[in-house]
Scaffold this motif. Structure first.
Motif, PDB file in Angstrom:
ATOM      1  N   LEU A 128      11.682  36.405  37.454  1.00 30.28           N
ATOM      2  CA  LEU A 128      11.444  37.341  36.118  1.00 30.28           C
ATOM      3  C   LEU A 128      12.185  36.723  35.114  1.00 30.28           C
ATOM      4  CD1 LEU A 128      11.295  40.779  37.623  1.00 30.28           C
ATOM      5  CD2 LEU A 128       9.370  39.508  36.618  1.00 30.28           C
ATOM      6  N   SER A 129      13.236  36.358  35.167  1.00 33.69           N
ATOM      7  CA  SER A 129      14.200  35.770  34.051  1.00 33.69           C
ATOM      8  C   SER A 129      13.870  34.591  33.680  1.00 33.69           C
ATOM      9  CB  SER A 129      15.756  35.691  34.548  1.00 33.69           C
ATOM     10  OG  SER A 129      15.795  34.578  35.494  1.00 33.69           O
ATOM     11  N   THR A 130      13.207  33.679  34.434  1.00 30.79           N
ATOM     12  CA  THR A 130      12.502  32.569  33.985  1.00 30.79           C
ATOM     13  C   THR A 130      11.408  32.755  33.227  1.00 30.79           C
ATOM     14  OG1 THR A 130      13.540  31.238  35.701  1.00 30.79           O
ATOM     15  CG2 THR A 130      11.603  30.261  34.420  1.00 30.79           C
ATOM     16  N   LEU A 131      10.577  33.930  33.693  1.00 27.32           N
ATOM     17  CA  LEU A 131       9.352  34.007  33.085  1.00 27.32           C
ATOM     18  C   LEU A 131       9.577  34.618  31.664  1.00 27.32           C
ATOM     19  CD1 LEU A 131       6.220  34.577  33.063  1.00 27.32           C
ATOM     20  CD2 LEU A 131       6.707  36.799  34.336  1.00 27.32           C
ATOM     21  N   HIS A 132      10.532  35.753  31.617  1.00 25.47           N
ATOM     22  CA  HIS A 132      10.816  36.083  30.129  1.00 25.47           C
ATOM     23  C   HIS A 132      11.286  35.105  29.273  1.00 25.47           C
ATOM     24  CE1 HIS A 132      11.761  40.352  32.311  1.00 25.47           C
ATOM     25  NE2 HIS A 132      10.379  40.290  31.955  1.00 25.47           N
ATOM     26  N   THR A 133      12.084  34.087  29.841  1.00 25.65           N
ATOM     27  CA  THR A 133      12.485  32.844  28.961  1.00 25.65           C
ATOM     28  C   THR A 133      11.064  32.060  28.282  1.00 25.65           C
ATOM     29  OG1 THR A 133      14.442  32.859  30.088  1.00 25.65           O
ATOM     30  CG2 THR A 133      13.866  31.112  28.717  1.00 25.65           C
ATOM     31  N   LEU A 134      10.116  31.715  29.429  1.00 24.40           N
ATOM     32  CA  LEU A 134       9.318  30.917  29.005  1.00 24.40           C
ATOM     33  C   LEU A 134       8.365  31.747  27.778  1.00 24.40           C
ATOM     34  CD1 LEU A 134       8.597  29.466  32.472  1.00 24.40           C
ATOM     35  CD2 LEU A 134       9.181  28.213  30.501  1.00 24.40           C
ATOM     36  N   LEU A 135       7.898  33.155  28.444  1.00 22.62           N
ATOM     37  CA  LEU A 135       7.192  33.865  27.464  1.00 22.62           C
ATOM     38  C   LEU A 135       7.844  33.937  25.858  1.00 22.62           C
ATOM     39  CD1 LEU A 135       6.048  36.722  29.760  1.00 22.62           C
ATOM     40  CD2 LEU A 135       4.816  34.865  29.082  1.00 22.62           C
ATOM     41  N   ARG A 136       9.121  33.973  25.993  1.00 26.54           N
ATOM     42  CA  ARG A 136       9.752  33.980  24.639  1.00 26.54           C
ATOM     43  C   ARG A 136       9.401  32.725  23.799  1.00 26.54           C
ATOM     44  NH1 ARG A 136      14.136  36.735  27.038  1.00 26.54           N
ATOM     45  NH2 ARG A 136      15.344  34.922  27.050  1.00 26.54           N
ATOM     46  N   MET A 137       9.700  31.547  24.654  1.00 27.90           N
ATOM     47  CA  MET A 137       9.249  30.252  24.161  1.00 27.90           C
ATOM     48  C   MET A 137       7.826  30.090  23.743  1.00 27.90           C
ATOM     49  SD  MET A 137      10.468  26.614  26.051  1.00 27.90           S
ATOM     50  CE  MET A 137      12.139  27.296  26.273  1.00 27.90           C
ATOM     51  N   VAL A 138       6.954  30.476  24.416  1.00 33.30           N
ATOM     52  CA  VAL A 138       5.551  30.471  24.213  1.00 33.30           C
ATOM     53  C   VAL A 138       5.284  31.310  22.877  1.00 33.30           C
ATOM     54  CG1 VAL A 138       3.112  31.314  24.689  1.00 33.30           C
ATOM     55  CG2 VAL A 138       4.807  30.106  26.362  1.00 33.30           C
ATOM     56  N   GLU A 139       5.805  32.561  22.537  1.00 30.66           N
ATOM     57  CA  GLU A 139       5.698  33.462  21.406  1.00 30.66           C
ATOM     58  C   GLU A 139       6.454  32.505  20.289  1.00 30.66           C
ATOM     59  OE1 GLU A 139       6.983  37.850  19.909  1.00 30.66           O
ATOM     60  OE2 GLU A 139       6.966  37.150  22.055  1.00 30.66           O
ATOM     61  N   GLU A 140       7.700  32.098  20.375  1.00 32.37           N
ATOM     62  CA  GLU A 140       8.441  31.408  19.381  1.00 32.37           C
ATOM     63  C   GLU A 140       8.236  29.903  19.542  1.00 32.37           C
ATOM     64  OE1 GLU A 140      12.385  32.716  19.527  1.00 32.37           O
ATOM     65  OE2 GLU A 140      11.848  34.586  19.979  1.00 32.37           O
ATOM     66  N   LYS A 141       7.140  29.234  19.420  1.00 33.62           N
ATOM     67  CA  LYS A 141       6.712  27.837  19.559  1.00 33.62           C
ATOM     68  C   LYS A 141       7.760  26.814  19.251  1.00 33.62           C
ATOM     69  CE  LYS A 141       1.736  29.158  19.742  1.00 33.62           C
ATOM     70  NZ  LYS A 141       0.339  28.942  19.081  1.00 33.62           N
ATOM     71  N   GLN A 142       8.249  26.869  18.183  1.00 36.19           N
ATOM     72  CA  GLN A 142       9.364  26.045  17.885  1.00 36.19           C
ATOM     73  C   GLN A 142      10.379  25.953  18.693  1.00 36.19           C
ATOM     74  OE1 GLN A 142       8.254  24.171  15.173  1.00 36.19           O
ATOM     75  NE2 GLN A 142       6.427  25.445  15.423  1.00 36.19           N
ATOM     76  N   ARG A 143      10.760  26.861  19.399  1.00 34.03           N
ATOM     77  CA  ARG A 143      11.721  26.548  20.683  1.00 34.03           C
ATOM     78  C   ARG A 143      11.460  25.454  21.647  1.00 34.03           C
ATOM     79  NH1 ARG A 143      13.741  32.076  23.043  1.00 34.03           N
ATOM     80  NH2 ARG A 143      14.988  30.715  24.332  1.00 34.03           N
ATOM     81  N   LEU A 144       9.802  25.625  22.044  1.00 35.09           N
ATOM     82  CA  LEU A 144       9.504  24.539  22.769  1.00 35.09           C
ATOM     83  C   LEU A 144       9.678  23.400  22.314  1.00 35.09           C
ATOM     84  CD1 LEU A 144       7.760  23.687  25.349  1.00 35.09           C
ATOM     85  CD2 LEU A 144       5.821  24.275  24.258  1.00 35.09           C
ATOM     86  N   VAL A 145       9.549  22.967  20.881  1.00 36.88           N
ATOM     87  CA  VAL A 145       9.726  21.686  20.146  1.00 36.88           C
ATOM     88  C   VAL A 145      10.870  21.408  20.257  1.00 36.88           C
ATOM     89  CG1 VAL A 145       9.267  20.608  18.167  1.00 36.88           C
ATOM     90  CG2 VAL A 145       7.579  22.423  18.472  1.00 36.88           C
ATOM     91  N   LYS A 146      11.991  22.190  20.129  1.00 35.69           N
ATOM     92  CA  LYS A 146      13.468  21.997  20.318  1.00 35.69           C
ATOM     93  C   LYS A 146      13.906  21.629  21.573  1.00 35.69           C
ATOM     94  CE  LYS A 146      14.896  24.792  16.404  1.00 35.69           C
ATOM     95  NZ  LYS A 146      15.555  25.755  15.826  1.00 35.69           N
ATOM     96  N   LEU A 147      13.100  22.138  22.597  1.00 36.12           N
ATOM     97  CA  LEU A 147      13.661  21.780  24.028  1.00 36.12           C
ATOM     98  C   LEU A 147      13.102  20.485  24.332  1.00 36.12           C
ATOM     99  CD1 LEU A 147      14.256  22.658  26.963  1.00 36.12           C
ATOM    100  CD2 LEU A 147      11.795  23.383  27.209  1.00 36.12           C
ATOM    101  N   LEU A 148      11.927  20.041  23.867  1.00 39.82           N
ATOM    102  CA  LEU A 148      11.397  18.746  24.197  1.00 39.82           C
ATOM    103  C   LEU A 148      12.236  17.683  23.543  1.00 39.82           C
ATOM    104  CD1 LEU A 148       7.545  19.515  24.025  1.00 39.82           C
ATOM    105  CD2 LEU A 148       9.099  19.521  25.996  1.00 39.82           C
ATOM    106  N   ASP A 149      12.757  17.963  22.539  1.00 37.10           N
ATOM    107  CA  ASP A 149      13.494  16.751  21.489  1.00 37.10           C
ATOM    108  C   ASP A 149      14.803  16.466  22.628  1.00 37.10           C
ATOM    109  OD1 ASP A 149      12.009  16.896  19.435  1.00 37.10           O
ATOM    110  OD2 ASP A 149      13.064  18.271  18.318  1.00 37.10           O
ATOM    111  N   ALA A 150      15.271  17.374  23.360  1.00 36.89           N
ATOM    112  CA  ALA A 150      16.328  16.904  24.141  1.00 36.89           C
ATOM    113  C   ALA A 150      15.816  16.149  25.412  1.00 36.89           C
ATOM    114  CB  ALA A 150      17.007  18.175  24.589  1.00 36.89           C
ATOM    115  N   TYR A 151      14.425  16.074  25.886  1.00 38.20           N
ATOM    116  CA  TYR A 151      14.050  15.264  27.004  1.00 38.20           C
ATOM    117  C   TYR A 151      13.151  14.039  26.651  1.00 38.20           C
ATOM    118  CZ  TYR A 151      15.317  19.639  29.257  1.00 38.20           C
ATOM    119  OH  TYR A 151      16.047  20.945  30.017  1.00 38.20           O
TER     120      TYR A 151
END
Length: 350
Positions: free
Chosen positions: A257-280
């Protein structure tokens, strides 16, 4: 996390265990592995190998009477074997054909990325995403004026990729709803399809001209547009499909559930996903981030398979997010194929 060297026989046993656990979701017993073709070892030998793998951290035993399941390190070793084998067997033609079928023979770039996220979800059964190159210009699509009170207006601006910005503006005088509709129609007719940066400049230039050149309606439209566009940041376009898969894995949740909530927030705030990928993303090819390898502790219940496309500053990414128990071979293949297909489309455009 560095993998210890394993013998060829031990690698085959580990790979067989990982594949079996991915398929069934149940701890794998030595008796099950004995029946697998290609191993050619006795039950006693497999038990010894599994005990060694457990000591080395590649597998764990949930209960003393149960079989073994792969750890994040076990998944990592298995995935590295898959990535090594793909260097000589890469084939993106089937994925490209599927993308062309979804997007059409001559798709717009954003249509192609939207189709890519859908194909990634369709094939992997996990959340698929496609990210436009960071230098892709945000394109103005439309603006809407929603009256809140006599002088206060909610301004809704939509850019390519369904990026929506909202702002409440006080225009200092009453304006009829019908006039606001006409004002929005004027701006949409004039500027739709242009880069947001260009729209800002054109609006400012027109406001600097003699007021007598414009009637009150256009003046209101331009003032509302200027006030709204000043505060809009140009966001990277992100296309996502299959969000529901994060919470759906048959009898058990795909992630905690905690991972799910984090991922759903990331989906909603799409730029968070962009920043995550910059690190990888630090080079070409497919990157796989598994469980504990994530920098964010709340993402350590999932895996990320991602590949970049493009060159220089025109680099974007496609990928899949799902539980650590995913079909890595299939997912790596479709992500790699999608990246190659989108890169080829970009080259053809130039």
């Amino acid at each position: 996390m560095t993998s210890a060297p394993l013998s060829d026989r031990t690698r085959r046993v580990l790979a067989s265990l990982v594949r079996e656990y991915i398929d069934t979701g149940e701890p794998v017993a030595s008796a099950v592995l004995c029946r697998k073709p290609g191993l050619g070892v006795s039950s006693a030998t497999i038990r010894n190998i599994l005990a060694q793998l457990e000591d080395m951290g590649y597998v764990s035993q949930p209960h003393t009477s149960a079989g073994r399941i792969p750890t994040d390190l076990g998944y990592r070793y298995y995935v590295d074997m898959l990535l090594d084998s793909r260097r000589s067997t890469r084939d993106a033609s089937s994925v490209e054909a599927r993308l062309r079928e979804q997007a059409g023979d001559a798709p717009l770039f954003d249509h192609l990325l939207s189709s890519a996220s859908h194909v990634l979800f369709e094939v992997s059964h996990h959340l698929g995403f496609a990210i436009a190159p960071s230098d892709e210009q945000a394109i103005f699509q439309r603006i809407e004026f929603v009256p809140i009170s006599d002088a206060r207006v909610l301004v809704v601006t939509v850019a390519r990729g369904n990026h929506v910005s909202q702002k409440v503006v006080d225009i200092g005088e009453p304006v009829e709803p019908s006039a606001l509709t006409q004002a929005a129609n004027y701006l949409n007719a004039e500027f739709s399809g242009l880069p947001l940066a260009d729209v800002r400049q054109l609006v400012l230039a027109r406001l600097e001209q003699e007021r007598t050149l414009y009637d009150r309606l256009r003046d209101v439209a331009l003032r509302l547009a200027r006030t709204t566009l000043e505060g809009i940041e140009t966001a990277t376009a992100v296309y996502i499909d299959g969000t529901s898969s994060l919470a759906d894995a048959g009898d058990a949740p795909a992630v905690s559930l905690s991972t799910l909530h984090t991922l759903l927030r990331m989906v909603e705030e799409k730029q968070r996903l962009v920043k995550l990928l910059d690190a990888y993303l630090d080079g070409p090819g497919v990157a796989v981030v598994i469980g504990a390898e994530h920098q964010d502790p709340q993402l350590r219940g999932c895996s990320l398979v991602v590949a970049s496309y493009g060159e220089g500053t025109r680099r974007g990414a496609v990928g899949v997010i799902g539980p650590t128990r995913m079909q890595y071979s299939r997912t790596i293949s479709v992500v790699d194929g999608a990246a190659v297909a989108v890169a080829r489309f970009l080259r053809d455009q130039n």
